[in-house]
Design an enzyme around this catalytic site. Structure first.
Site, short mmCIF file in Angstrom:
data_model
loop_
_atom_site.label_atom_id
_atom_site.label_comp_id
_atom_site.label_asym_id
_atom_site.label_seq_id
_atom_site.Cartn_x
_atom_site.Cartn_y
_atom_site.Cartn_z
N CYS A 265 0.83 -1.22 0.00
CA CYS A 265 0.00 0.00 0.00
C CYS A 265 0.86 1.26 0.00
O CYS A 265 0.54 2.25 -0.67
CB CYS A 265 -0.91 0.02 1.23
SG CYS A 265 -2.02 -1.38 1.33
C1 BEZ Z 1 0.52 -4.61 1.86
O1 BEZ Z 1 0.14 -3.49 1.52
O2 BEZ Z 1 1.71 -4.91 1.80
C2 BEZ Z 1 -0.46 -5.62 2.29
C3 BEZ Z 1 -1.59 -5.24 3.02
C4 BEZ Z 1 -2.48 -6.21 3.43
C5 BEZ Z 1 -2.28 -7.54 3.10
C6 BEZ Z 1 -1.17 -7.91 2.34
C7 BEZ Z 1 -0.26 -6.94 1.93
#
Ligand code: BEZ
Length: 208
Positions: free
Chosen positions: A46
């Protein structure tokens, strides 16, 4: 919640964001918008996605597109995370993030997919046109970051096909050849576009 489809009006909502409280339709006004959800603040994928969006703001502005992110995390978390987004993406956070703790946006846009692990939002993307009509829906799993160059490419294609009687072919990119609308005769197409190559009666290439 009802299923949202292409051609539907994007549901309106009121929300708290990192740029203050908004009414979505009033905030968007008659621009295009990219509304995209992310699972959680302070997570690696994210952070890269929001950093990338911030660094592409000039590209979105050039297409009259407003970007807005959403997750179910609270406003204080979004505000604290903004520094990391700047550190990772190299650009200050320059678009709002919605704090959807009560899940009003997530439910209206069906962004929570329980089979994907928990009650956070998956990576949905809605491209919404100046009339508030949904023109594209993409849904990515939590483990896969989105390609924002592709999102810009689709916006270019939508804006081009709205303006001309054409469609864009597989793997089109701006400047590439396009397909004459099946609704147009080849004779009319040659009058309109000039050079038209007829490969099949239903597949005519031209340049715009
Ligand atoms: C991420 O943004 O890295 C992420 C967020 C939730 C679940 C898996 C990855």
């Amino acid at each position: 919640m009802s299923v949202l489809r292409l051609g539907d009006v994007a549901p309106n909502f009121a929300a708290a964001t990192t740029e203050g409280d908004i009414d979505f339709h009033a905030w968007k006004a008659d621009s295009w918008a990219v509304l995209f959800s992310h699972p959680a603040d302070f997570t690696p994928v994210c952070t890269t996605e929001l950093g990338r969006t911030a660094s592409l703001q000039q590209e979105f502005d050039a297409r009259d597109v407003k970007t807005i992110a959403v997750s179910v995390d609270p406003l204080e978390s979004h505000v604290q995370w903004a520094g990391d987004i700047r550190d990772v993406g190299g650009t200050d956070l320059n678009f709002p993030i919605i704090a959807d703790s009560d899940r009003v946006v997530a439910e209206a846009y069906d962004m929570i997919h329980p089979g994907e692990g928990d009650t956070s939002t998956v990576r949905s993307v809605f491209i919404i046109d100046p009339r508030n009509v949904i023109r594209l829906i993409l849904i990515y799993p939590k483990s896969v970051g989105r390609n924002f160059t592709e999102i810009l490419r689709v916006i270019d294609a939508l804006q081009l096909t709205d303006a001309q009687p054409i469609s864009t072919p597989a793997d089109w990119s701006p400047g590439g050849r396009v397909i004459v609308s099946p609704a147009m005769t080849t004779e009319d197409a040659r009058e309109h576009f000039g050079d038209v190559e007829e490969v099949k009666p239903y597949l005519r290439w031209t340049a715009v």
